[in-house]
Enzyme design. Structure first.
Site, short mmCIF file in Angstrom:
data_model
loop_
_atom_site.label_atom_id
_atom_site.label_comp_id
_atom_site.label_asym_id
_atom_site.label_seq_id
_atom_site.Cartn_x
_atom_site.Cartn_y
_atom_site.Cartn_z
N HIS A 198 -12.06 -5.10 7.77
CA HIS A 198 -12.80 -4.88 6.53
C HIS A 198 -14.08 -4.07 6.76
CE1 HIS A 198 -10.19 -8.16 5.32
NE2 HIS A 198 -10.59 -8.08 4.09
N GLU A 227 0.81 -1.22 0.00
CA GLU A 227 0.00 0.00 0.00
C GLU A 227 0.85 1.27 0.00
OE1 GLU A 227 -0.55 -2.62 1.96
OE2 GLU A 227 -2.39 -3.39 1.06
#
Lengths: 325, 359
Positions: free
Chosen positions: A129, A60
């Site tokens: 999530h 990321e």
């Protein structure tokens, strides 16, 4: 006019803007061949090729850091981070570079990256999530944080982000990715940042919210209507900057305010809104500003998730509280 | 065959001028005189700038300063190999790099005096900002190189970072992206042996930093970082390779931070003066001067004139920087967004009102 859900509207916007601007590149994990884990970038690689739709290594900070270099060079990177809970390795690049390149260079460099990420809970997902971390970005000077609540708004807001000179964090509430469809014009249009939308007018209480919670608030308002309580719903659309003017004029009218968000309460957007109302409309208030939010705990796994997030009933209770104060 | 070797790697070490100024005939890139002199003069000016900045900080005229004493060859030897259109991504100690790339000294002082105005980059100059968070800039250089590649530009980028930076995750991610996408990036590691108080051997168990490139699928080379010609030679090769579309290179320039990490640091607390003395013998400026004198390009008279000219240039730059008005309160708010949002307008008005009524 075609009817689209949120995923389709974002996908169509990417297609449209990439056709109009060959400087736009889309990059992230699985965004190419796979079309993204939520299929938001479906079909882009076929149309625009792997130079502009890039499957990156699983990193990321690498994605966001490289996008900074691309932006400096003159491209317009749209980075997808697969879930909001996975942005943190790139948080340094976001806070220490993206947000402040304009300031640090006295305006000689800009960093107009659009960082897209699925956001929020309600889909019975794994740990990491189902987060609502908008405060962590809204608190950073230099960033603009957008959270759309509908396919129509998503297109206008994303189109604006793709034409903006400043970096934008674009959180897509995954709970409403495919929850409903609405008419989305094919032609290009933009919705400016910092302009809230009055979703429905009312005179007893103002409900201020954004993202997936707009629909939940509408559900509550519908039930309250049966009790003759008229709710005005304000959808912020961007949580940074916040449209103070619309908030204040609505609260002046109703005298009551409930803020709803799926992020934790402590130092959340609700706290900021409450502070602004205190500063600018204290004497118009008939009751304290009430917050309906997720709790200040780690987002629970699916078995406890429904306790955690706001729902229509919790909102109704809060409205009843401010009405009866 | 049940067991076989699937990978073997080698790392070259290059030195052109030894510590006494003797050049290896075969390796000497035999650069044109004007380039050699520009390199030498910039090294001398960098050292003088550095010395002056240190003194200004001690006098309270600038804020914290990270000295580059001892690293002049690593910086100038590498930056000199870049074309104008190639991009320079510094860390925070590359004062020599900025000087070579044409940054006016007064702006460098303005930054050190505490104003972002000093980091305003003139339009069209492919220099990036000082980067203080360690190793983060390696990714920026990869991204810019990648963009150049996507746009079919024959442009490379070069990024500076220290030995400490090679321990950071961003360095790994940058090297990995560069390798996978074959970006035209030169990773210029100034291994100056110390990350504040932590020695190189505590950053990595690897024998060299250069060898890390092999794991990412590209070449790594180690050079004597106090030998300006060795640094130039390696960098020029890497830049040419990048321009040819043959991907990234890691260069480890072995050098030494002769001074403190910054003016807020004191190296006597963590290292031996004997070690520092030893590195003094490998001084990059002195060594290069011997080389130039032996080639008949330099003499005492030219040295004197250079020092005189640089002294007055530095004085003039300080004077100009100190006479600038750098505390315009509106500037606090002007550059956060391209268009000032209402809450910042409100906050700016609040500050202006406060200043107006301040007793």
């Amino acid at each position: 006019m075609p009817k689209m859900n949120l995923v389709e509207a974002i996908n169509a916007t990417l297609f449209q803007e990439m056709e109009l601007n060959d400087k736009i590149v889309v990059m992230g994990e699985d965004v190419g061949v796979d079309g993204g884990v939520f299929r938001v970038t479906e079909g882009l690689i076929k149309k625009f090729g792997e130079q502009r739709v890039i499957d990156t290594p699983l990193a990321e900070s690498g994605i966001i850091g490289a996008a900074i270099g691309m932006a400096i060079y003159g491209l317009k990177p749209v980075t997808e981070i697969q879930f909001e809970g996975f942005i943190f390795p790139a948080y340094e690049q976001i806070v220490s570079h993206i947000a402040r390149i304009r300031t640090r260079s006295h305006g000689s460099y800009k960093c107009p990256i659009v960082l897209r990420s699925p956001y929020g809970g309600g889909v019975r997902a794994l740990e990491h999530h189902s987060e609502a971390p908008e405060t962590l970005y809204a608190h950073v000077p230099g960033l603009t944080v957008v959270i759309p609540s509908s396919p129509y708004d998503a297109k206008g807001l994303l189109s604006n982000a793709l034409q903006a000179e400043d970096p934008v964090i674009f959180f897509e509430p995954k709970r409403i990715y495919r929850a409903f469809k609405e008419e989305v014009p094919e032609e290009r249009y933009t919705i400016p940042f910092g302009q809230a939308k009055i979703v429905q007018e009312g005179h007893d209480v103002t409900i201020i919210t954004y993202g997936a919670m707009v629909r939940v608030s509408m559900e509550a308002a519908e039930l309250l209507k049966e009790k003759n309580i008229s709710c005005e719903i304000v959808d912020l659309r961007t949580v940074s900057p916040i449209d103070t003017e619309t908030i204040i004029s609505s609260v002046r009218k109703t005298g009551r305010c409930v803020v709803v968000h799926e992020a934790p309460r402590n130092l959340g957007i609700g706290a900021e809104i409450s502070a602004r109302i205190n500063e600018k409309a204290l004497l118009d208030l008939k009751a304290p500003v009430k917050r309906v939010t997720a709790y200040d705990v780690v987002t629970p796994l699916p078995k406890l998730e429904d306790f955690h997030f706001p729902n229509a009933e919790k909102i109704i209770n809060a409205v009843n509280y401010v009405m009866g104060f | 065959m049940p067991i076989e070797t699937v990978f073997e790697g080698k790392v070259k070490y290059i030195q052109v001028i030894d510590k006494d100024g003797n050049a290896d005939e075969k390796l000497d890139p035999k650069l044109p005189k004007d380039l050699l002199l520009r390199m030498y003069i910039t090294m001398v000016v960098t050292r003088m700038f550095d010395d002056k900045a240190l003194k200004l900080q001690r006098q309270g005229r600038i804020y914290t300063y990270p000295p580059c004493l001892g690293q002049e060859a690593a910086q100038i030897g590498s930056i000199a190999a870049l074309n104008e259109e190639d991009w320079f991504f510094p860390s925070y100690r590359e004062h020599g790099g900025y000087l070579w790339r044409g940054t006016e000294m007064k702006w460098m002082f303005v930054y050190l005096m505490g104003s972002e105005l000093g980091m305003k980059i003139p339009e069209g100059k492919h220099n990036f900002l000082v980067s203080i968070p360690i190793a983060t800039q390696t990714l920026h250089a990869v991204g810019a190189a990648w963009a150049a590649k996507i746009l079919n530009h024959k442009v490379a980028t070069m990024v500076y970072f220290g030995d400490g930076a090679t321990s950071e995750g961003d360095f790994h991610e940058a090297m990995n992206f560069a390798g996978v996408f074959k970006t035209p990036t030169v990773f210029l590691n100034q291994n100056n042996q110390w990350a504040i108080s932590v020695p190189r051997k505590k950053q990595t168990a690897a024998k060299t930093i250069a060898q890390k490139a092999l794991a990412y699928g590209f070449e790594g080379v180690q050079v004597d970082g106090n030998d300006v010609l060795a640094v130039y030679r390696a960098t020029k090769e890497a830049i040419d390779k990048a321009h040819r579309g043959e991907g990234p290179t890691l260069i480890e320039a072995l050098t030494y931070r002769m001074s403190h990490h910054t003016t807020a640091d004191d190296w006597t607390k963590y290292r031996d003066s004997a070690e520092v003395e030893q590195w003094k013998e490998r001084d990059p400026v002195k060594r290069f001067r011997i080389y130039l004198e032996r080639n008949g390009y330099w003499n005492e008279d030219l040295e004197k004139k250079t020092v005189e000219r640089a002294t007055s240039e530095i004085e003039k730059a300080i004077e100009e920087a100190e006479s600038m008005k750098l505390d315009n309160p509106e500037d606090v708010f002007m550059y956060t967004y391209s268009k000032m949002p209402p809450h910042l307008v409100e906050q700016m008005n609040e500050l202006m009102e406060y200043l107006k009524n301040k007793s």
